[in-house]
Design a protein around this motif. Sequence first.
Motif, PDB file in Angstrom:
ATOM      1  N   ASN A  42      41.099  45.793  50.522  1.00  0.00           N
ATOM      2  CA  ASN A  42      41.258  45.579  49.087  1.00  0.00           C
ATOM      3  C   ASN A  42      39.917  45.694  48.367  1.00  0.00           C
ATOM      4  O   ASN A  42      38.888  45.247  48.890  1.00  0.00           O
ATOM      5  CB  ASN A  42      41.820  44.187  48.798  1.00  0.00           C
ATOM      6  CG  ASN A  42      43.243  44.009  49.265  1.00  0.00           C
ATOM      7  OD1 ASN A  42      44.004  44.969  49.352  1.00  0.00           O
ATOM      8  ND2 ASN A  42      43.622  42.776  49.560  1.00  0.00           N
ATOM      9  N   ILE A  43      39.964  46.238  47.145  1.00  0.00           N
ATOM     10  CA  ILE A  43      38.773  46.268  46.295  1.00  0.00           C
ATOM     11  C   ILE A  43      39.161  45.711  44.931  1.00  0.00           C
ATOM     12  O   ILE A  43      40.034  46.264  44.248  1.00  0.00           O
ATOM     13  CB  ILE A  43      38.205  47.693  46.137  1.00  0.00           C
ATOM     14  CG1 ILE A  43      37.853  48.284  47.505  1.00  0.00           C
ATOM     15  CG2 ILE A  43      36.969  47.672  45.244  1.00  0.00           C
ATOM     16  CD1 ILE A  43      37.301  49.686  47.436  1.00  0.00           C
ATOM     17  N   GLY A  44      38.541  44.626  44.538  1.00  0.00           N
ATOM     18  CA  GLY A  44      38.841  44.010  43.250  1.00  0.00           C
ATOM     19  C   GLY A  44      37.719  43.107  42.795  1.00  0.00           C
ATOM     20  O   GLY A  44      36.664  43.023  43.434  1.00  0.00           O
ATOM     21  N   SER A  45      37.962  42.413  41.707  1.00  0.00           N
ATOM     22  CA  SER A  45      36.967  41.492  41.154  1.00  0.00           C
ATOM     23  C   SER A  45      37.112  40.093  41.726  1.00  0.00           C
ATOM     24  O   SER A  45      36.181  39.288  41.668  1.00  0.00           O
ATOM     25  CB  SER A  45      37.111  41.432  39.627  1.00  0.00           C
ATOM     26  OG  SER A  45      38.390  40.922  39.270  1.00  0.00           O
ATOM     27  N   GLY A  46      38.299  39.773  42.247  1.00  0.00           N
ATOM     28  CA  GLY A  46      38.549  38.458  42.807  1.00  0.00           C
ATOM     29  C   GLY A  46      38.986  37.415  41.800  1.00  0.00           C
ATOM     30  O   GLY A  46      39.196  36.258  42.152  1.00  0.00           O
ATOM     31  N   THR A  47      39.151  37.805  40.533  1.00  0.00           N
ATOM     32  CA  THR A  47      39.611  36.882  39.488  1.00  0.00           C
ATOM     33  C   THR A  47      40.684  37.574  38.652  1.00  0.00           C
ATOM     34  O   THR A  47      40.719  38.799  38.552  1.00  0.00           O
ATOM     35  CB  THR A  47      38.466  36.458  38.554  1.00  0.00           C
ATOM     36  OG1 THR A  47      37.902  37.622  37.920  1.00  0.00           O
ATOM     37  CG2 THR A  47      37.370  35.739  39.330  1.00  0.00           C
ATOM     38  N   ASP A  48      41.587  36.770  38.053  1.00  0.00           N
ATOM     39  CA  ASP A  48      42.623  37.346  37.204  1.00  0.00           C
ATOM     40  C   ASP A  48      42.766  36.530  35.927  1.00  0.00           C
ATOM     41  O   ASP A  48      42.117  35.493  35.751  1.00  0.00           O
ATOM     42  CB  ASP A  48      43.949  37.458  37.951  1.00  0.00           C
ATOM     43  CG  ASP A  48      44.541  36.103  38.337  1.00  0.00           C
ATOM     44  OD1 ASP A  48      43.901  35.064  38.077  1.00  0.00           O
ATOM     45  OD2 ASP A  48      45.658  36.075  38.893  1.00  0.00           O
ATOM     46  N   LEU A  49      43.622  37.014  35.047  1.00  0.00           N
ATOM     47  CA  LEU A  49      43.929  36.327  33.794  1.00  0.00           C
ATOM     48  C   LEU A  49      45.292  36.795  33.311  1.00  0.00           C
ATOM     49  O   LEU A  49      45.816  37.808  33.791  1.00  0.00           O
ATOM     50  CB  LEU A  49      42.864  36.581  32.733  1.00  0.00           C
ATOM     51  CG  LEU A  49      42.809  37.952  32.020  1.00  0.00           C
ATOM     52  CD1 LEU A  49      41.828  37.902  30.854  1.00  0.00           C
ATOM     53  CD2 LEU A  49      42.500  39.106  32.941  1.00  0.00           C
ATOM     54  N   SER A  50      45.883  36.062  32.371  1.00  0.00           N
ATOM     55  CA  SER A  50      47.196  36.452  31.847  1.00  0.00           C
ATOM     56  C   SER A  50      47.053  37.634  30.899  1.00  0.00           C
ATOM     57  O   SER A  50      45.972  37.896  30.352  1.00  0.00           O
ATOM     58  CB  SER A  50      47.848  35.278  31.126  1.00  0.00           C
ATOM     59  OG  SER A  50      47.181  35.019  29.902  1.00  0.00           O
ATOM     60  N   ILE A  51      48.158  38.338  30.685  1.00  0.00           N
ATOM     61  CA  ILE A  51      48.151  39.452  29.739  1.00  0.00           C
ATOM     62  C   ILE A  51      47.805  38.949  28.333  1.00  0.00           C
ATOM     63  O   ILE A  51      47.096  39.628  27.576  1.00  0.00           O
ATOM     64  CB  ILE A  51      49.529  40.159  29.732  1.00  0.00           C
ATOM     65  CG1 ILE A  51      49.804  40.788  31.104  1.00  0.00           C
ATOM     66  CG2 ILE A  51      49.586  41.222  28.639  1.00  0.00           C
ATOM     67  CD1 ILE A  51      48.798  41.833  31.539  1.00  0.00           C
TER      68      ILE A  51
END
Length: 312
Positions: free
Chosen positions: A239-248
């Motif tokens: 996997n490659i990502g930022s490791g953080t998310d947020l709602s739309i």
Amino acid sequence: MLKDDRILIAGANGLVGSAIVRKLTDLGYTNILAPTRQQLNLLEQQKVFEFFAAEKPDYVFLAAAKVGGILSNTMLPADFIYQNVMIQTNVIEASYRHQIKKLLFLGSSCIYPKYSLQPIKEEYLLNGALEPTNEPYAIAKICGIKMCHAYNHQYGTNFICVMPTNIYGPNDNFDPTHSHVLPALIRKFHEAKVNGNEFVDIWGSGLPRREFLYVDDLADACVYLLQHYDYRDIDSIVNIGSGTDLSIKQLALKIREVVGFSGDLQFDTSKPDGTPRKLLDVSKMDKLGWRAKTSLEEGIQKTYSWFTSTAY
């Protein structure tokens, strides 16, 4: 990779491919093959085989794909499965036939089950049902992963598979019908500001959570992997990502602030939300020595600046 190795970027004019070209150029690689769609139609197998025979690439970044958001995937499911399967099949087979040193195949986080445990680990692949709105695209990408694994096993090839999260940045698709959520919202908020609208209409409830990665960070990760690792080091996929998310909704508020729109948000709950949450576990990539560098705020600002200077 040596600085004068012949490096093919399949999909060099797209969002990810163009970023990989920028990264390689910045690092001093001098023998980059970046054919346009007019120069090399990846859907035509014989043309692909002839290109490999003539150009003899040493390394391949397989970044070419037909991509789009929920609406586009819903409208064109046959196009999404056919074109993606054909593109990746032709490039992977050609790479084997011409004995390239290493290939990096770009999949997508949509390969994982709709209701996957969070954050999503690589081993969750095929552990549940897919999100229906992008199932044809996801199945095509899973086919590409399994094809790379099969070639590695049977032929001893060195094909690496990476699964990026939601990517955005310069050269993104801002079309209101066929784009992903972040570029679509940038265009919506920009046009609402220009037209003096009182609100922006947003698909769904605003509650689903998404992870985003600036495209130049993804390019950096891809080049880093091809420089330092073989498929045996990665063990299946990474996997490659930022490791953080947020709602739309939170994303929309950030974009509204960057664009400078002062109106309201109006969520259309009659439209589908898609997967409730899609956060990647990036611990494997972290152990391989790479982390994302660009904050979401900085990335949105760079993307909006590119959009306003290029698209308008």
